[in-house]
Design an enzyme around this catalytic site. Structure first.
Site, short mmCIF file in Angstrom:
data_model
loop_
_atom_site.label_atom_id
_atom_site.label_comp_id
_atom_site.label_asym_id
_atom_site.label_seq_id
_atom_site.Cartn_x
_atom_site.Cartn_y
_atom_site.Cartn_z
N LYS A 26 3.06 10.84 8.19
CA LYS A 26 2.58 10.36 9.48
C LYS A 26 3.29 11.00 10.67
CE LYS A 26 0.54 6.10 7.68
NZ LYS A 26 -0.87 6.45 7.77
N TYR A 28 0.84 -1.19 0.00
CA TYR A 28 0.00 0.00 0.00
C TYR A 28 0.87 1.24 0.00
CZ TYR A 28 -3.25 3.61 1.52
OH TYR A 28 -4.00 4.76 1.60
N ASP A 78 9.35 4.15 0.35
CA ASP A 78 8.16 4.63 1.04
C ASP A 78 8.38 4.39 2.53
OD1 ASP A 78 5.74 4.99 2.30
OD2 ASP A 78 4.56 3.93 0.78
#
Length: 447
Positions: free
Chosen positions: A282, A153, A255
Site C-alpha cells: 500500500k 483479511y 501483516d
C-alpha cells in the site's frame, strides 16, 4: 460540468453516467468490476479524477476521500512530488528486464526505518507479500502449517483468507474456532494446514501454537485488523504469540500492509513487537501496485541463491520493483517524516473524538474504534476484542449500509463496513466536512 457535493448514484438514480458505465461493464467483466470491494448499491461509482483529499466522479460529484484506495494513498491524490518523480521516470521508461538503482534507494530507506527489516524483497501487492512471507516461513522452518486470526483479511491466498468471513453458522465453538475456506473450490488441505485463533485471546493462542508444535511454520498476525473491527491489541496477546512461537521454533509473520501507515517505523515499533518477517504494501508504492517481504536475515535468505543453486523460495514477477513504482514509493516515503505521522495522529484523534460526539448527540448506540489515521464506526456498543464481537447481524449490516449511503450523499467516500482512513492532503476544513456529514448521517440513523 460544475462540481457538486454528494452523489446522484447514492440516491439510486439510474440515469447517472456511473450507472450507464456499470451496465456496459457487465457485458465484458464478471460482476462488472475486477475488484469486488468496489460494488455498491445500486452501482459502483466511476471516478473522473482526484486531487489532494478529494475525488470527482464522472457525474461531477465531489467526495472527500476517506477510502484512499483502501488505505494505500497517504499523501493525497496527484501529489506533486510523486507526479514529478513518476514523470521523470516515464521519460526514461516504465519497466525493464534490468535492475534499477531506485529499488536500492527504497529498500535502504525502509530497512533504515524498521529494526526488524534487515533485508527486503519487493513484489506487486499485499496478497503477494503475505504469500511470499508464508512461503519463506515454510522454507525456513521446513514445516507446513500456519495459524491466523479469525476474521482477519490478508489478501486472496487460500491459506491467508481462511475464516475471513465465517459466521455463526460455521465458525464453530468459541474455544475451538473452525477453519472455514473462503473461496469455493479451496482445497480441503487448507483446513488441515491452517489453524484459527481469536484476536486478543492469549491463552487460546498459546494453546493452539503448542498443539501445532513442530508442524507450525508461522503465526500470521495483523496488529489492527480492519475486518475484526480495528480493535486495540492487548499486550498479553502479543507476548503469548511471540513467546509461544519461539518456544516451538515457529516464526511470527506480521501483516503491516495497512498498519504500516500508523507510524514512522510501522505499528510494530509503536507496539514493541519483534516479528521475524513482515509483509508490507500500500503506502510504500505511492499509489502504484507494490508489496514487500521484509525481515531478519535468516528467513529472508530463503529468497537468495546459494552456491549457484536456485533459492528455496524463487520469486520474480514481470513488474516487480519496476522503476515507476519504486520512484513513486520513494517520493512518498520521503514525505512521511515524524512530523507527518504526528499530523496524521492529530487528525485521526480529531475524527474519532468528533464521531463519538456526533454519536452522543444523535442518541444512537454506536461506537468508534481505530488508531492513527484509521477509524471505524460500529452500529452497536459491544466491547470489541475479536471478530465475533465485531461481527454484524443482518440488521446491523443494513444500518451501516444506510449510514454509508447517507454520508456519501453528504460528500464523503468511505470504505465498506464504516471503515475510513485519512491522508496528509486533508485540511482542518476537510475534517470539519467529514464530521458534519457523519453527524447528518447518524441523525438519519436515529430517525
Amino acid at each position: 460540468m460544475a462540481e457538486r457535493i454528494g452523489s446522484s448514484a447514492s440516491s439510486g438514480r439510474t440515469e447517472s453516467q456511473s450507472a450507464a458505465l456499470y451496465a456496459t461493464a457487465q457485458q465484458w467483466i464478471p460482476d462488472g468490476v475486477s475488484r469486488a470491494t468496489l460494488l455498491r448499491r445500486p452501482n459502483p461509482i466511476y471516478v473522473d479524477h482526484g486531487k489532494g483529499a478529494w475525488v470527482t466522479d464522472v457525474d461531477g460529484n465531489r467526495y472527500l476521500d476517506c477510502n484512499n484506495n483502501f488505505t494505500s494513498i497517504i499523501v493525497g491524490h496527484a501529489n506533486p512530488a510523486i507526479a514529478e518523480a513518476v514523470g521523470a521516470q516515464l521519460a526514461r521508461g516504465t519497466a525493464f528486464a534490468l535492475a534499477s538503482n531506485v529499488e536500492i534507494e527504497l529498500a535502504s530507506l525502509l530497512c533504515d526505518r524498521v529494526e526488524s527489516f534487515e533485508l527486503i524483497r519487493f513484489c506487486n501487492s499485499g496478497t503477494e507479500a503475505v504469500m511470499g512471507a508464508l512461503k519463506a516461513a515454510r522454507a525456513f522452518t521446513g514445516r507446513p502449517n500456519v495459524i491466523k486470526v479469525e476474521g482477519a483479511y490478508h489478501g486472496t491466498y487460500d491459506h491467508a483468507e481462511a475464516s475471513l468471513a465465517s459466521d455463526p453458522t460455521n465458525w464453530g465453538d468459541a474455544a475451538a474456532p473452525a477453519t472455514v475456506p473462503y473461496a469455493s473450490g479451496t482445497p480441503d488441505s487448507v483446513i488441515e494446514e491452517v489453524g484459527i485463533i481469536h484476536f486478543n485471546d492469549a491463552d487460546g493462542a498459546r494453546a493452539a501454537i503448542e498443539r501445532q508444535g513442530d508442524r507450525l511454520a508461522a503465526v500470521l498476525l495483523d496488529v489492527m485488523p480492519s475486518q475484526v473491527g480495528l480493535p486495540t491489541i492487548e499486550p498479553e496477546f502479543v507476548a503469548a504469540v511471540r513467546e509461544a512461537t519461539r518456544e516451538v521454533g515457529a516464526l511470527l509473520v506480521l501483516d503491516e500492509v495497512i498498519s504500516f501507515r500508523l507510524g514512522y517505523s510501522g505499528a510494530q515499533t509503536l507496539l514493541g513487537i519483534e516479528p521475524d518477517i513482515t509483509a508490507v504494501a500500500k503506502i510504500i508504492g505511492g499509489g502504484f501496485p507494490v508489496g514487500g517481504v521484509a525481515g531478519r536475515e535468516g528467513p529472508m535468505s530463503t529468497f537468495a541463491r546459494t552456491g549457484g543453486s536456485r533459492a528455496k523460495v524463487p520469486s520474480g514477477g514481470t513488474f516487480t520493483a519496476n522503476p515507476i513504482t519504486m520512484a513513486a514509493g520513494l517520493a512518498t516515503m520521503n514525505q512521511l517524516d515524524r512530523a507527518a505521522f504526528a499530523r496524521l495522529d492529530e487528525m485521526g484523534e480529531a475524527v474519532r473524538s468528533g464521531l463519538r460526539s456526533a454519536i452522543e448527540r444523535a442518541g444512537v448506540d454506536w461506537q468508534v474504534t481505530g488508531r492513527g489515521s484509521l477509524f471505524k464506526v460500529h452500529p452497536h456498543t459491544r466491547h470489541i476484542r475479536n471478530y465475533r464481537n465485531a461481527h454484524l447481524s443482518s440488521d446491523e449490516a443494513a444500518e451501516v449500509e444506510r449510514f454509508e449511503h447517507a454520508i456519501q450523499a453528504g460528500g464523503v467516500y468511505l470504505s465498506g463496513g464504516g471503515f475510513g482512513s485519512l491522508s496528509l492532503a486533508m485540511t482542518d476544513d476537510d475534517i470539519a466536512h467529514l464530521l458534519a456529514a457523519a453527524a447528518a448521517a447518524l441523525a438519519d440513523s436515529a430517525s
